[in-house]
Write a protein that holds these residues in place. Sequence first.
Motif, PDB file in Angstrom:
ATOM      1  N   UNK A 199      -6.740  64.034 -34.561  1.00 23.29           N
ATOM      2  CA  UNK A 199      -8.061  63.892 -33.941  1.00 23.29           C
ATOM      3  C   UNK A 199      -7.971  64.017 -32.420  1.00 23.29           C
ATOM      4  N   UNK A 200      -6.988  63.340 -31.838  1.00 20.63           N
ATOM      5  CA  UNK A 200      -6.817  63.394 -30.393  1.00 20.63           C
ATOM      6  C   UNK A 200      -6.461  64.802 -29.930  1.00 20.63           C
ATOM      7  N   UNK A 201      -5.667  65.491 -30.714  1.00 20.36           N
ATOM      8  CA  UNK A 201      -5.276  66.850 -30.375  1.00 20.36           C
ATOM      9  C   UNK A 201      -6.482  67.779 -30.384  1.00 20.36           C
ATOM     10  N   UNK A 202      -7.372  67.572 -31.349  1.00 17.99           N
ATOM     11  CA  UNK A 202      -8.583  68.383 -31.411  1.00 17.99           C
ATOM     12  C   UNK A 202      -9.491  68.110 -30.216  1.00 17.99           C
ATOM     13  N   UNK A 203      -9.547  66.851 -29.797  1.00 19.76           N
ATOM     14  CA  UNK A 203     -10.468  66.453 -28.723  1.00 19.76           C
ATOM     15  C   UNK A 203      -9.899  66.754 -27.343  1.00 19.76           C
ATOM     16  N   UNK A 204      -8.624  66.408 -27.123  1.00 22.13           N
ATOM     17  CA  UNK A 204      -8.044  66.541 -25.793  1.00 22.13           C
ATOM     18  C   UNK A 204      -7.262  67.835 -25.585  1.00 22.13           C
ATOM     19  N   UNK A 205      -6.828  68.469 -26.664  1.00 21.93           N
ATOM     20  CA  UNK A 205      -6.061  69.698 -26.518  1.00 21.93           C
ATOM     21  C   UNK A 205      -4.772  69.468 -25.754  1.00 21.93           C
TER      22      UNK A 205
END
Length: 288
Positions: A199-205
């Motif tokens: 989820x964090x990877x999708x949001x923060x890249x």
Amino acid sequence: MGRVIAVANQKGGVGKTTTAINLASSIAAVGAETLLIDCDPQSNATSGLGLAKDPERTSTYHLLMAEARADEALQKTELEHLWLVPAHKNMIGANLELVEGERREFRLRDALAPLRERFQYIVLDCPPALDLLTLNALVAADSILIPMQAEYFALEGVSELLDTIERIRASLNPELAVEGVVLTMFDDRTNLAQQVTAELNRYFGDKLCQTTIPRNVRLAEAPSHGKPALLYDPRSRGAESYMQLAKEIMGHGEPAQEVEEKQVVNAPRWKRWITERNKLTTINILDR
């Protein structure tokens, strides 16, 4: 001009102070002049680097109250290139005393201005609250590093922090950037940790740090000895992870460099750290 990085998250217990101490220590260990500023009334960063809590000592409180210059508050640490501005519990009163003060949000920024040429990195350890102390730190900072656990409540809390960052950008510090989000106390064996990471990877890249900080007994033990993990146990997974995080943070905005060799200052048994293929490993020189 030095880079000012605020380590902040209004949620408590996510490893802010551990991250601030060990990130600053790891940056200093490779020779960069580094200053750690304890902005938290709990003053854990102060005791975590071996300084006793002393209400008579010049501290961050005096900087916020414009009662002392920043260079008068500097304290030496065991690491050659690391300095500390300590805190004390009397900083709790600063939240009330600053309410009616002039330039109340800019007090820390004004105090640090003379030090930005002396130090390459200034790390701010923020309290676990979105109060005037944290606000001063975010106004003074160039960027914010957000430590968080891979848990559901952490996702809720970071959205509030990002909203605060946007408000600060709009009115007080338009240059404030997100340095990164670093996962602490991380256990990649659990499904929840993997889901939150996704989820964090999708949001923060690319703002999500590639380095994660594992749960590590040595990291928990080090503050009781008044030392960063780098000096307490340089072979521990925690110490190595923070060295890798320091390399990642220092590399932001800089071109890739050739493989380089750097000696850790004051580390036991004369270790050296070698950066190669984006990995950080330790070599014991005595065995070579």
